[in-house]
Design a protein around this motif. Structure first.
Motif, mmCIF file in Angstrom:
data_model
loop_
_atom_site.group_PDB
_atom_site.id
_atom_site.type_symbol
_atom_site.label_atom_id
_atom_site.label_comp_id
_atom_site.label_asym_id
_atom_site.label_seq_id
_atom_site.Cartn_x
_atom_site.Cartn_y
_atom_site.Cartn_z
ATOM 1 N N ASP A 56 35.945 98.491 14.743
ATOM 2 C CA ASP A 56 34.753 98.392 15.702
ATOM 3 C C ASP A 56 33.635 99.240 15.181
ATOM 4 O O ASP A 56 32.439 99.179 15.186
ATOM 5 C CB ASP A 56 35.064 98.731 16.979
ATOM 6 C CG ASP A 56 35.830 97.368 17.565
ATOM 7 O OD1 ASP A 56 36.037 96.561 17.107
ATOM 8 O OD2 ASP A 56 36.795 97.820 18.839
ATOM 9 N N ALA A 57 34.191 100.430 14.678
ATOM 10 C CA ALA A 57 33.053 101.435 14.100
ATOM 11 C C ALA A 57 32.658 100.983 12.893
ATOM 12 O O ALA A 57 31.172 101.195 12.808
ATOM 13 C CB ALA A 57 33.840 102.929 13.671
ATOM 14 N N ALA A 60 30.021 98.545 14.213
ATOM 15 C CA ALA A 60 28.725 99.369 14.672
ATOM 16 C C ALA A 60 27.944 100.108 13.711
ATOM 17 O O ALA A 60 26.634 100.191 13.935
ATOM 18 C CB ALA A 60 29.356 100.376 16.072
ATOM 19 N N GLN A 63 25.914 97.380 12.279
ATOM 20 C CA GLN A 63 24.638 96.958 12.913
ATOM 21 C C GLN A 63 23.652 98.033 13.399
ATOM 22 O O GLN A 63 22.668 97.619 13.704
ATOM 23 C CB GLN A 63 25.217 96.445 14.542
ATOM 24 C CG GLN A 63 26.304 95.106 14.267
ATOM 25 C CD GLN A 63 26.936 94.961 15.518
ATOM 26 O OE1 GLN A 63 27.132 95.638 16.326
ATOM 27 N NE2 GLN A 63 27.321 93.640 15.516
ATOM 28 N N ARG A 64 24.182 99.181 13.426
ATOM 29 C CA ARG A 64 23.194 100.353 13.822
ATOM 30 C C ARG A 64 22.782 101.270 12.630
ATOM 31 O O ARG A 64 22.371 102.272 12.957
ATOM 32 C CB ARG A 64 23.810 101.028 14.871
ATOM 33 C CG ARG A 64 23.914 100.336 16.212
ATOM 34 C CD ARG A 64 24.527 101.099 17.470
ATOM 35 N NE ARG A 64 25.908 101.218 17.273
ATOM 36 C CZ ARG A 64 26.676 102.362 18.125
ATOM 37 N NH1 ARG A 64 26.322 103.114 18.871
ATOM 38 N NH2 ARG A 64 27.835 102.209 17.974
ATOM 39 N N VAL A 82 29.886 108.048 15.504
ATOM 40 C CA VAL A 82 30.323 106.882 16.101
ATOM 41 C C VAL A 82 31.797 106.537 16.146
ATOM 42 O O VAL A 82 32.111 105.987 17.280
ATOM 43 C CB VAL A 82 29.744 105.632 14.920
ATOM 44 C CG1 VAL A 82 30.103 104.314 14.990
ATOM 45 C CG2 VAL A 82 28.325 105.672 14.748
ATOM 46 N N LEU A 86 33.629 105.991 20.063
ATOM 47 C CA LEU A 86 34.308 104.803 20.111
ATOM 48 C C LEU A 86 35.565 104.980 20.707
ATOM 49 O O LEU A 86 36.319 104.526 21.651
ATOM 50 C CB LEU A 86 34.267 103.649 18.956
ATOM 51 C CG LEU A 86 32.941 103.140 18.835
ATOM 52 C CD1 LEU A 86 33.080 102.307 17.492
ATOM 53 C CD2 LEU A 86 32.855 102.081 19.796
#
Length: 188
Positions: A56-57, A60, A63-64, A82, A86
């Motif tokens: 997930d990191a 992220a 995406q970020r 990040v 999370l």
């Protein structure tokens, strides 16, 4: 073999991710994936959950990446923020499973906003103290420095460190204890 951490350009990798370069994300993962897993594992204490958090990191980060601002801190610090956030979110989510009314939701959102502000402040403080920490770490003998890094960056147990270094367990424990005292004194 991975590039040495001091040679890897985290800021350039994040900029490349923001531009859509998948190889940059892959290079970031190759460089930091194991340590990201160690950070997540120390927070959540369950390997399968920690692996999900690292995944997930990475999503992220991808995406970020465009939101990363090098004027506010290091790229590596941003990546670990990040991961840490999370992991903390996962711990918080698993510790409560209750229905909340609107007032409680608003209160919780305000709490989370304050936590986010504190996290940013902590990241700035961490970035400022990292230069001093690097200097203090460099003053330690290589075996002692490696013990501390294996324990606190890689998340290894004393037994794992002893095995990696081929040193007796008692020696490793003593090196870590003495090194932490030396670091505390140096950082004061």
């Amino acid at each position: 073999m991975h590039a040495d951490r001091t040679e890897f350009d985290y800021e350039a990798a994040l900029a490349a991710c923001a531009a859509g370069d998948r190889k940059a994300l892959s290079a970031l993962y190759d460089q930091e994936g194991a340590r990201m897993l160690g950070v997540a594992l120390r927070v959540v204490r369950r390997r399968e959950l920690a692996e999900d958090i690292v995944h997930d990191a990475c999503v992220a980060i991808w995406q970020r990446a465009a939101s990363f601002d090098p004027a506010r801190g290091s790229g590596r610090g941003w990546i670990y923020t990040v991961v840490r956030n999370l992991a903390l979110d996962a711990v918080r989510a698993s510790s409560r499973d209750v229905d909340l009314d609107d007032t409680a939701v608003e209160s919780r959102e305000a709490e989370l906003a304050l936590d986010a502000h504190r996290d940013i402040a902590e990241a700035f403080e961490l970035n400022a103290s990292l230069g001093r920490l690097r200097t203090c770490l460099a003053a330690l003998d290589a075996p002692r420095r490696n013990c501390v890094l294996h324990a606190y960056v890689d998340g290894c147990s004393h037994g794992e460190i002893a095995e990696r270094l081929g040193a007796p367990l008692g020696t490793v424990k003593a090196w870590i204890r003495r090194s932490l005292l030396a670091l505390r004194e140096c950082m004061a």
